[in-house]
Design a protein around this motif. Structure first.
Motif: not given
Length: 309
Positions: A302-303, A305-309
């Motif tokens: 989740q972390r 994917l948040r950084i990627t987005v």
């Protein structure tokens, strides 16, 4: 048929999953999707572990190595199958077949050894929790991975040397989608029952010993957990092994099924299905099994994917 020396056989034929021309495009789309999911899923596991300091532990260090090995193991067979499906070709050169077999055995042995190392890691964590940080120190963990990387090429080399000693008749058709060593050897002109003994010995050394190590580790784990008085304590201990045990059962169950079918029975259809399971499906499922059953991996993903987005 007239026998030729193996080095003069120009190519073999991979019969693949189906000879129906109408299914080729469907199979190509299906296995391309599976391959992309496998690569993406395992890369996410590697990135999540490498970017999250909380996951810099022995268990996740071994998991990241397993994920990278799964990508190689899957690529060693699927890429050639996709190329053949796309070009409507069944051929593979002698050098290509030997190269594919070398990488297939290399990554297969490495996968097997890493699963054994991960079982030992769980053994130490459950049976010797107070000494776990001391025993599974970074240097020892790195040594275990390097040892696995050092042993695997010997398995690959041994299989290649064994195959190179046989002669093959013309128009060799392999009833699978890749150069499976037991099936390839059964097509040799000078194939005898003695060959089965050599195949069995190779399987016993490079497959049987890791399985024995895993069984020993889990026997010790079960014996230790049963001594825990509380039911919650037992459940917590077993839950840390659930993901690993699921992958072990799926990988070895299908691999042993494919080996027995190819050596002891003439059932190419069953061999192909079992081969798809442990070379294609298992590497794809590994990231899902570990992410769905592991809270730390979920949080790390989740972390990420948040950084990627």
């Amino acid at each position: 048929m007239e026998a030729q020396n193996l080095t003069w056989v120009l190519e073999f034929s991979l019969l693949g999953l189906s000879e129906d021309p109408d299914l080729q495009s469907i199979l190509f789309g299906l296995f391309l999707s599976i391959y992309l999911i496998t690569v993406l899923g395992n890369l996410l596991i590697i990135l999540a572990i490498s970017t999250d300091p909380h996951l810099h532990t022995p268990m996740y260090f071994f998991l990241s190595n397993l994920a990278s090995t799964d990508i190689g193991f899957n690529s060693s067979t699927v890429l050639k199958m996709l190329a053949n499906l796309q070009t409507h070709s069944k051929s593979i050169s002698y050098a290509g077949c030997l190269t594919q077999m070398a990488f297939f055995v290399l990554f297969g042995c490495l996968d097997s050894l890493l699963l054994t190392v991960m079982a030992y890691d769980r053994l130490v964590a459950i049976c010797h929790p107070l000494h776990y940080p001391i025993i599974m120190n970074p240097r020892f963990c790195g040594t275990l991975v390097l040892l696995s990387l050092s042993i695997s090429p010997f398995g690959s080399l041994a299989h290649c040397l064994m195959v190179s000693q046989f002669t093959f008749c013309t128009d060799v058709e392999i009833p699978n989608f890749f150069c499976d060593p037991p099936q390839l050897l059964k097509l040799a002109c000078d194939y005898t029952s003695t060959t089965d003994i050599f195949v069995f010995l190779f399987a016993a050394v490079f497959g049987g010993l890791p399985v024995s190590g895993i069984l020993y580790s889990y026997a010790r784990i079960v014996s230790s957990v049963l001594k825990v008085p509380s039911a919650s304590g037992k459940h917590k201990a077993f839950s840390t092994c659930g993901s690993h045990l699921s992958i072990v059962c799926l990988f070895y169950g299908t691999a042993i099924g494919a080996y027995c079918s190819s050596v002891f029975a003439d059932a190419p259809g069953k061999v192909t299905v079992a081969s798809v399971m442990y070379t294609v499906v298992t590497p794809m499922l590994n990231p899902f099994v570990y992410s769905l059953r592991n809270r730390d991996i979920k949080i790390a993903l989740q972390r990420l994917l948040r950084i990627t987005v």
